[in-house]
Design a protein around this motif. Sequence first.
Motif, PDB file in Angstrom:
ATOM      1  N   VAL A 268      53.211   4.407 107.886  1.00 20.54           N
ATOM      2  CA  VAL A 268      53.943   3.856 109.021  1.00 20.54           C
ATOM      3  C   VAL A 268      53.726   2.354 109.139  1.00 20.54           C
ATOM      4  CG1 VAL A 268      52.043   4.459 110.588  1.00 20.54           C
ATOM      5  CG2 VAL A 268      54.322   4.051 111.514  1.00 20.54           C
ATOM      6  N   HIS A 269      54.825   1.667 109.404  1.00 23.08           N
ATOM      7  CA  HIS A 269      54.784   0.221 109.643  1.00 23.08           C
ATOM      8  C   HIS A 269      55.043  -0.038 111.118  1.00 23.08           C
ATOM      9  CE1 HIS A 269      55.304  -4.075 108.835  1.00 23.08           C
ATOM     10  NE2 HIS A 269      56.320  -4.035 109.671  1.00 23.08           N
ATOM     11  N   GLY A 270      54.166  -0.810 111.736  1.00 25.34           N
ATOM     12  CA  GLY A 270      54.327  -1.138 113.139  1.00 25.34           C
ATOM     13  C   GLY A 270      55.107  -2.421 113.331  1.00 25.34           C
ATOM     14  N   SER A 271      56.051  -2.399 114.252  1.00 24.56           N
ATOM     15  CA  SER A 271      56.838  -3.593 114.554  1.00 24.56           C
ATOM     16  C   SER A 271      57.203  -3.560 116.036  1.00 24.56           C
ATOM     17  CB  SER A 271      58.075  -3.667 113.662  1.00 24.56           C
ATOM     18  OG  SER A 271      58.755  -4.896 113.827  1.00 24.56           O
ATOM     19  N   TYR A 272      58.302  -4.235 116.371  1.00 24.50           N
ATOM     20  CA  TYR A 272      58.701  -4.348 117.768  1.00 24.50           C
ATOM     21  C   TYR A 272      60.187  -4.009 117.901  1.00 24.50           C
ATOM     22  CZ  TYR A 272      54.237  -6.654 117.877  1.00 24.50           C
ATOM     23  OH  TYR A 272      52.892  -6.917 117.740  1.00 24.50           O
TER      24      TYR A 272
ATOM     25  N   SER B 214      48.094   4.630 107.858  1.00 25.40           N
ATOM     26  CA  SER B 214      48.166   6.050 107.509  1.00 25.40           C
ATOM     27  C   SER B 214      48.621   6.899 108.689  1.00 25.40           C
ATOM     28  CB  SER B 214      46.794   6.535 107.029  1.00 25.40           C
ATOM     29  OG  SER B 214      45.797   6.290 108.015  1.00 25.40           O
ATOM     30  N   GLY B 215      48.676   6.302 109.873  1.00 30.06           N
ATOM     31  CA  GLY B 215      49.122   7.003 111.065  1.00 30.06           C
ATOM     32  C   GLY B 215      49.250   6.027 112.211  1.00 30.06           C
ATOM     33  N   LEU B 216      49.443   6.546 113.396  1.00 32.15           N
ATOM     34  CA  LEU B 216      49.599   5.700 114.572  1.00 32.15           C
ATOM     35  C   LEU B 216      48.238   5.317 115.141  1.00 32.15           C
ATOM     36  CD1 LEU B 216      52.519   7.615 116.326  1.00 32.15           C
ATOM     37  CD2 LEU B 216      52.663   5.486 115.012  1.00 32.15           C
ATOM     38  N   PRO B 217      48.146   4.162 115.808  1.00 33.30           N
ATOM     39  CA  PRO B 217      46.877   3.750 116.401  1.00 33.30           C
ATOM     40  C   PRO B 217      46.306   4.837 117.311  1.00 33.30           C
ATOM     41  CG  PRO B 217      48.451   1.954 116.513  1.00 33.30           C
ATOM     42  CD  PRO B 217      49.209   3.161 116.043  1.00 33.30           C
ATOM     43  N   GLY B 218      45.009   5.065 117.170  1.00 27.49           N
ATOM     44  CA  GLY B 218      44.349   6.080 117.973  1.00 27.49           C
ATOM     45  C   GLY B 218      44.216   7.422 117.281  1.00 27.49           C
ATOM     46  N   GLU B 219      45.004   7.661 116.230  1.00 26.94           N
ATOM     47  CA  GLU B 219      44.866   8.914 115.489  1.00 26.94           C
ATOM     48  C   GLU B 219      43.610   8.852 114.626  1.00 26.94           C
ATOM     49  OE1 GLU B 219      49.626  10.077 115.161  1.00 26.94           O
ATOM     50  OE2 GLU B 219      48.507   9.534 113.337  1.00 26.94           O
ATOM     51  N   ASP B 220      43.089  10.012 114.268  1.00 29.32           N
ATOM     52  CA  ASP B 220      41.847  10.095 113.512  1.00 29.32           C
ATOM     53  C   ASP B 220      41.939   9.311 112.210  1.00 29.32           C
ATOM     54  OD1 ASP B 220      40.746  11.688 115.419  1.00 29.32           O
ATOM     55  OD2 ASP B 220      41.054  13.573 114.337  1.00 29.32           O
TER      56      ASP B 220
ATOM     57  N   PHE C  15      58.487   4.939 109.780  1.00 32.94           N
ATOM     58  CA  PHE C  15      57.788   5.767 108.810  1.00 32.94           C
ATOM     59  C   PHE C  15      58.476   5.682 107.444  1.00 32.94           C
ATOM     60  CE2 PHE C  15      56.406   7.292 112.833  1.00 32.94           C
ATOM     61  CZ  PHE C  15      55.138   7.809 112.635  1.00 32.94           C
ATOM     62  N   ILE C  16      57.652   5.543 106.403  1.00 28.86           N
ATOM     63  CA  ILE C  16      58.134   5.350 105.042  1.00 28.86           C
ATOM     64  C   ILE C  16      57.869   6.600 104.214  1.00 28.86           C
ATOM     65  CG2 ILE C  16      57.966   3.910 102.980  1.00 28.86           C
ATOM     66  CD1 ILE C  16      59.018   2.479 105.500  1.00 28.86           C
TER      67      ILE C  16
ATOM     68  N   LEU D  20      61.280  -3.206 101.576  1.00 28.76           N
ATOM     69  CA  LEU D  20      61.413  -1.751 101.578  1.00 28.76           C
ATOM     70  C   LEU D  20      62.722  -1.435 102.280  1.00 28.76           C
ATOM     71  CD1 LEU D  20      57.896  -0.292 102.515  1.00 28.76           C
ATOM     72  CD2 LEU D  20      59.132   0.026 100.366  1.00 28.76           C
ATOM     73  N   LEU D  21      63.705  -0.975 101.517  1.00 27.17           N
ATOM     74  CA  LEU D  21      65.043  -0.771 102.056  1.00 27.17           C
ATOM     75  C   LEU D  21      65.095   0.427 102.996  1.00 27.17           C
ATOM     76  CD1 LEU D  21      67.155  -1.466  98.847  1.00 27.17           C
ATOM     77  CD2 LEU D  21      66.653  -3.020 100.746  1.00 27.17           C
ATOM     78  N   PRO D  22      66.082   0.477 103.869  1.00 27.37           N
ATOM     79  CA  PRO D  22      66.188   1.581 104.835  1.00 27.37           C
ATOM     80  C   PRO D  22      66.266   2.959 104.196  1.00 27.37           C
ATOM     81  CG  PRO D  22      67.591  -0.247 105.503  1.00 27.37           C
ATOM     82  CD  PRO D  22      67.084  -0.580 104.131  1.00 27.37           C
ATOM     83  N   LYS D  23      66.663   3.056 102.938  1.00 25.67           N
ATOM     84  CA  LYS D  23      66.750   4.377 102.304  1.00 25.67           C
ATOM     85  C   LYS D  23      65.377   5.033 102.172  1.00 25.67           C
ATOM     86  CE  LYS D  23      66.645   2.783  97.460  1.00 25.67           C
ATOM     87  NZ  LYS D  23      67.374   2.840  96.163  1.00 25.67           N
ATOM     88  N   TYR D  24      64.319   4.246 102.308  1.00 25.41           N
ATOM     89  CA  TYR D  24      62.969   4.804 102.235  1.00 25.41           C
ATOM     90  C   TYR D  24      62.416   5.169 103.610  1.00 25.41           C
ATOM     91  CZ  TYR D  24      63.323   2.818  97.571  1.00 25.41           C
ATOM     92  OH  TYR D  24      63.752   2.499  96.306  1.00 25.41           O
ATOM     93  N   PHE D  25      63.180   4.951 104.663  1.00 31.75           N
ATOM     94  CA  PHE D  25      62.730   5.316 106.004  1.00 31.75           C
ATOM     95  C   PHE D  25      62.893   6.827 106.189  1.00 31.75           C
ATOM     96  CE2 PHE D  25      64.167   0.973 107.939  1.00 31.75           C
ATOM     97  CZ  PHE D  25      63.261   0.329 107.114  1.00 31.75           C
ATOM     98  N   SER D  26      61.838   7.478 106.646  1.00 32.40           N
ATOM     99  CA  SER D  26      61.934   8.913 106.925  1.00 32.40           C
ATOM    100  C   SER D  26      62.193   9.178 108.403  1.00 32.40           C
ATOM    101  CB  SER D  26      60.653   9.634 106.482  1.00 32.40           C
ATOM    102  OG  SER D  26      59.509   9.064 107.081  1.00 32.40           O
TER     103      SER D  26
END
Length: 208
Positions: free
Chosen positions: A107-111, A135-141, A156-157, A187-193
């Motif tokens: 996952v890539h974080g943005s605004y 590897s995940g969202l902030p706060g996850e293990d 998410f990629i 990383l093009l949008p085709k890789y966004f899940s």
Amino acid sequence: MDSGGRGSRRGRGRRANRGGEDGDISLSKSMSYALRHGADQMGLQMGTAGDVERVVATNDKQRFKLRSHPEDGRLQIRANQGHSVQVMDLELKAVLAGSPDCPAEAVHGSYLRNWSSIQLQGLSRMRRTHIHLASGLPGEDGVISGMRRDCDLAVFIDVPRALADGIEFFRSENGVLLTPGDSEGKLLPKYFSRALRLRPTRSILPLQ
């Protein structure tokens, strides 16, 4: 970057600076900027080794690494990721398709203000050498770094799909996934899940 002698002013770095910011936080930010973007161009020399060692040891995102120079034993420091300059000794582990440490997603974080552009053009490494992925969202293990906590957009990629197209991924020492992207640094949008709005409440965003 050499951090200087070990015996200087140990423990004084926690004083607040003029803006009331904790001294270690201020030093950590200065170190991140210098190490990622070219301390040599800034003419910067770090002489407070005790302060530097403490910040490296206590940094919650494990942004830095110290080592002793193999010839003269002087302490050297570098950032684990985030560079806009090439760092030859950066210790990165290649992520291989089908390997146990190859994630299905990263996952890539943005605004949210950037979403319309990202949705059309994809993610770009901009002036950095890599795009950063957690590897995940902030706060996850196990997630200690890879995206800022104030991000309100998570993209998410599909890592295996991107790997299949020849895009390289690496894992830094503090668990952040890094990729140089394609030949244009994207990383093009085709890789966004999937994509999520994180605040004020979590909700799914349309990819198209």
